[in-house]
Design an enzyme around this catalytic site. Sequence first.
Site, PDB file in Angstrom:
ATOM      1  N   LYS A 257       0.841  -1.201   0.000  1.00  0.00           N
ATOM      2  CA  LYS A 257       0.000   0.000   0.000  1.00  0.00           C
ATOM      3  C   LYS A 257       0.878   1.252   0.000  1.00  0.00           C
ATOM      4  O   LYS A 257       1.982   1.224   0.544  1.00  0.00           O
ATOM      5  CB  LYS A 257      -0.848   0.056   1.290  1.00  0.00           C
ATOM      6  CG  LYS A 257      -1.999  -0.910   1.369  1.00  0.00           C
ATOM      7  CD  LYS A 257      -2.737  -0.712   2.698  1.00  0.00           C
ATOM      8  CE  LYS A 257      -3.836  -1.736   2.870  1.00  0.00           C
ATOM      9  NZ  LYS A 257      -4.933  -1.606   1.904  1.00  0.00           N
ATOM     10  N   ASP A 268      -7.135  -2.898  10.992  1.00  0.00           N
ATOM     11  CA  ASP A 268      -7.640  -3.951  10.102  1.00  0.00           C
ATOM     12  C   ASP A 268      -8.018  -5.239  10.850  1.00  0.00           C
ATOM     13  O   ASP A 268      -8.406  -6.229  10.235  1.00  0.00           O
ATOM     14  CB  ASP A 268      -6.600  -4.242   9.013  1.00  0.00           C
ATOM     15  CG  ASP A 268      -7.238  -4.651   7.688  1.00  0.00           C
ATOM     16  OD1 ASP A 268      -8.426  -4.342   7.476  1.00  0.00           O
ATOM     17  OD2 ASP A 268      -6.539  -5.293   6.874  1.00  0.00           O
ATOM     18  N   ARG A 331     -10.210 -11.420   2.531  1.00  0.00           N
ATOM     19  CA  ARG A 331     -11.064 -12.502   2.032  1.00  0.00           C
ATOM     20  C   ARG A 331     -10.344 -13.853   2.139  1.00  0.00           C
ATOM     21  O   ARG A 331     -10.998 -14.895   2.238  1.00  0.00           O
ATOM     22  CB  ARG A 331     -11.503 -12.191   0.591  1.00  0.00           C
ATOM     23  CG  ARG A 331     -10.381 -12.048  -0.394  1.00  0.00           C
ATOM     24  CD  ARG A 331     -10.791 -11.338  -1.672  1.00  0.00           C
ATOM     25  NE  ARG A 331     -10.915  -9.876  -1.503  1.00  0.00           N
ATOM     26  CZ  ARG A 331     -11.295  -9.033  -2.457  1.00  0.00           C
ATOM     27  NH1 ARG A 331     -11.601  -9.498  -3.653  1.00  0.00           N
ATOM     28  NH2 ARG A 331     -11.374  -7.741  -2.218  1.00  0.00           N
TER      29      ARG A 331
HETATM   30  N1  BES Z   1      -7.857  -3.588   4.783  1.00  0.00           N
HETATM   31  C1  BES Z   1      -8.086  -3.225   3.432  1.00  0.00           C
HETATM   32  C2  BES Z   1      -9.395  -2.467   3.228  1.00  0.00           C
HETATM   33  C3  BES Z   1      -9.536  -1.150   3.919  1.00  0.00           C
HETATM   34  C4  BES Z   1      -9.312   0.017   3.204  1.00  0.00           C
HETATM   35  C5  BES Z   1      -9.953  -1.081   5.222  1.00  0.00           C
HETATM   36  C6  BES Z   1      -9.477   1.226   3.819  1.00  0.00           C
HETATM   37  C7  BES Z   1     -10.108   0.137   5.844  1.00  0.00           C
HETATM   38  C8  BES Z   1      -9.886   1.280   5.131  1.00  0.00           C
HETATM   39  C9  BES Z   1      -8.145  -4.459   2.550  1.00  0.00           C
HETATM   40  O1  BES Z   1      -7.347  -5.506   2.936  1.00  0.00           O
HETATM   41  C10 BES Z   1      -7.663  -4.042   1.191  1.00  0.00           C
HETATM   42  O2  BES Z   1      -6.526  -3.707   1.083  1.00  0.00           O
HETATM   43  N2  BES Z   1      -8.560  -4.105   0.214  1.00  0.00           N
HETATM   44  C11 BES Z   1      -8.240  -3.755  -1.106  1.00  0.00           C
HETATM   45  C12 BES Z   1      -8.831  -4.804  -2.011  1.00  0.00           C
HETATM   46  C13 BES Z   1      -8.410  -4.689  -3.423  1.00  0.00           C
HETATM   47  C14 BES Z   1      -6.942  -5.011  -3.564  1.00  0.00           C
HETATM   48  C15 BES Z   1      -9.258  -5.631  -4.248  1.00  0.00           C
HETATM   49  C16 BES Z   1      -8.836  -2.373  -1.413  1.00  0.00           C
HETATM   50  O3  BES Z   1      -9.944  -2.102  -0.947  1.00  0.00           O
HETATM   51  O4  BES Z   1      -8.150  -1.590  -2.041  1.00  0.00           O
HETATM   52 ZN    ZN Z   2      -6.991  -5.641   4.969  1.00  0.00          ZN
HETATM   53 MN    MN Z   3      -5.367  -5.349   2.248  1.00  0.00          MN
END
Ligand code: BES
Ligand code: ZN
Ligand code: MN
Length: 481
Positions: A257, A268, A331
């Site tokens: 990220k 998280d 997931r």
């Molecule tokens: N933990 C994140 C989602 C998240 C984003 C939680 C902002 C709280 C605030 C999750 O693991 C993630 O990174 N999701 C990705 C999925 C994508 C790669 C399909 C996302 O939402 O960008």
């Molecule tokens: Zn996550």
């Molecule tokens: Mn993630």
Amino acid sequence: MTTVRLNSADPVSFDTDALIVGFRSGPDGPRPAADGLEAAFDGKLAASLAAVAFSAKPGEIAKIPTFGAIAAPLLVAVGVGDGVEDLRRAAGASVRSLTGTARAALALDGDAEAVALGALLGAYGFDRYRTGEAPKAPVEELTVLTDADQAVAERATVLADSVKLVRDLVNTPPSDLWPARFAEIAEQTAGEVGLDIEVLDEKQLKDGGYGGLIGVGQGSANPPRLVRLSYSHPEAAKTLAFVGKGITFDSGGLSLKPTTSMDWMKSDMGGAGAVFGALVGIAKLGLPVNVVGYLCLAENLPSGTAQRPSDVLHSYSGKTVEVLDTDAEGRLVLMDGIARAAEDGPDLIVDVATLTGAQIVALGWRTAGVMANDDEVRELVVEAAGAAGEAAWGMPLPDELRKGLDSPVADIANLHPERWGGMLTAAIFLKEFVPDGVRWAHIDMAGPAFNKGEPHGYTPKGGTGAITRTLIGLAERHASA
Ligand code: BES
Ligand code: ZN
Ligand code: MN
């Protein structure tokens, strides 16, 4: 630790540091919930409130020194609105405005449990990591001025303590909360409240075929854990299973990220937090229902041992999963938790997760998305959330989105090629791991779990403890009569 008591005393003569009085707007200006208040001020209170432009809008606060007109030296006027959630928020906001004050009493009228709960949740601080000059402490002694039964205060205390437990865990830096540590905390608390607990370590997870938890956790020096908490009651007719996403830190893994998306990813594990907090609350309330809670704990970090985009995992269900994006890790741990939870033969599985940024795009910071494989189940979860004062909204699972998850090498891929509907495609992925005939709902609370903005109502900055009360409410809805 803040405590709350109920007292039927007259607000005007009650001995406290600050008297919080609810006001509703009426044709002749704001009307107080306490009789005799205007008289105690010789009829001058209304003019004082007008002078500070107080109009009793829900959540609006005005502070007036009382110069001996009533027993409390400070009067806090707060607009209470009409609904029960308005009342919780008014109680929370007014108590929050009194940090540094030792005692406060609330004369708000209406549902005493809502007042007590809002007040307790507003009296929250997380100062464990501060040194030097002590910040102002939350109000310590709360009194709700009401004729209601004392049991109301006990229930409000259980609910508030569960939520605060979750807030503390979310706020704890990931250097002090890794999977095994979370499991230890769960073990200790389980012993205190009488929950059964089983913890699977990385070796047991590997031997047990939990490919998702292993894959996500393998990049970190802090290995994954699966915690199974269980609560049972002799009169229970129903069994619920709650499954929580517990990523103690989500860097994204090799699909790293950017910094500004990462700095709050200690949150998280909020889903696992909510499941844990709910189980603790349900045990303390002694509800006649059986509940199993799974905490899917892992730390998602990049390293020489991390999983790679294009790796294939063998999930606990037997299905294989191609990992196209290591940041879609939630997931992957939930697929194992859900498949395992189904073995308990529950009447309903509910998973809770900070799963997608797409949830925030779709519904904003404060409203969770609810998806399910059954319309009635989805509506039940939305209703339970609403009753608890937690904003949630039902979302669909359109069949046509499934095709995008096809993988050229495995049974399914963890990433959809389109970002549109990202909250829904994540849920459609999870649905593949729910056995036929099992009722299941999924709550995506990526936004609601953590408040990056300013405090509001009874919600502080940082960890919110979101969805904990919804889960307790669901257990109540499945309790024997
Ligand atoms: N933990 C994140 C989602 C998240 C984003 C939680 C902002 C709280 C605030 C999750 O693991 C993630 O990174 N999701 C990705 C999925 C994508 C790669 C399909 C996302 O939402 O960008
Ligand atoms: Zn996550
Ligand atoms: Mn993630």
